[in-house]
Design a protein around this motif. Structure first.
Motif, PDB file in Angstrom:
ATOM      1  N   HIS A  98     -10.922   3.487   7.963  1.00 49.53           N
ATOM      2  CA  HIS A  98     -10.302   3.152   6.678  1.00 49.53           C
ATOM      3  C   HIS A  98      -8.826   2.798   6.820  1.00 49.53           C
ATOM      4  O   HIS A  98      -8.161   2.497   5.835  1.00 49.53           O
ATOM      5  CB  HIS A  98     -10.456   4.328   5.707  1.00 49.53           C
ATOM      6  CG  HIS A  98      -9.728   5.569   6.125  1.00 49.53           C
ATOM      7  ND1 HIS A  98     -10.154   6.350   7.182  1.00 49.53           N
ATOM      8  CD2 HIS A  98      -8.613   6.145   5.659  1.00 49.53           C
ATOM      9  CE1 HIS A  98      -9.327   7.371   7.323  1.00 49.53           C
ATOM     10  NE2 HIS A  98      -8.373   7.265   6.423  1.00 49.53           N
ATOM     11  N   ARG A 158      -3.883   0.522   4.427  1.00 53.96           N
ATOM     12  CA  ARG A 158      -5.271   0.697   4.007  1.00 53.96           C
ATOM     13  C   ARG A 158      -6.064  -0.584   4.265  1.00 53.96           C
ATOM     14  O   ARG A 158      -5.576  -1.677   4.068  1.00 53.96           O
ATOM     15  CB  ARG A 158      -5.341   1.050   2.530  1.00 53.96           C
ATOM     16  CG  ARG A 158      -4.686   2.344   2.217  1.00 53.96           C
ATOM     17  CD  ARG A 158      -5.220   2.921   0.926  1.00 53.96           C
ATOM     18  NE  ARG A 158      -4.491   4.105   0.570  1.00 53.96           N
ATOM     19  CZ  ARG A 158      -4.626   5.288   1.119  1.00 53.96           C
ATOM     20  NH1 ARG A 158      -5.470   5.435   2.097  1.00 53.96           N
ATOM     21  NH2 ARG A 158      -3.934   6.320   0.717  1.00 53.96           N
ATOM     22  N   SER A 175       0.829  -1.199   0.000  1.00 55.01           N
ATOM     23  CA  SER A 175       0.000   0.000   0.000  1.00 55.01           C
ATOM     24  C   SER A 175       0.864   1.250   0.000  1.00 55.01           C
ATOM     25  O   SER A 175       2.004   1.250   0.429  1.00 55.01           O
ATOM     26  CB  SER A 175      -0.951   0.004   1.204  1.00 55.01           C
ATOM     27  OG  SER A 175      -0.216   0.246   2.363  1.00 55.01           O
TER      28      SER A 175
END
Length: 97
Positions: free
Chosen positions: A74, A85, A22
């Motif tokens: 989130h 994430r 990520s």
């Protein structure tokens, strides 16, 4: 029987690959993350305007503290306070015979 286990394994491998690659975990120049390490202490501050958290870990006595402010739904707070994430995964449905 093998076909029932292939999809969950592929799904798990894909989620692991996406989490480790990520943008926030891989980019050390991310402006939302401030990380300091001094002696046995590791301090991480993350603030993206929606979620703001402080992570502190003392390796000497294994003491961990985490303070979260805002909506952090989130973000997954990974090892050493590193933000990752959250990935939504579709449930696997296996038809019964």
């Amino acid at each position: 029987m093998k076909a029932k286990f292939v999809l969950p394994l592929v799904s798990c491998a894909l989620a692991t690959a996406l989490l480790t690659s990520s943008a926030s975990a891989a980019d050390p120049q991310n402006p939302y993350i401030h990380r300091e390490t001094s002696g046995s202490w590791t301090n991480v501050e993350f603030n993206d305007g929606i979620c703001h958290y402080y992570y502190s870990f003392n390796a000497y006595d294994q003491n961990t503290k985490l303070n979260r402010y805002g909506d952090c739904s989130h973000i997954v707070i990974g090892p050493n306070g590193q933000p990752m994430r959250r990935i939504a995964e579709a449930p696997v449905v296996v038809p019964m015979r």
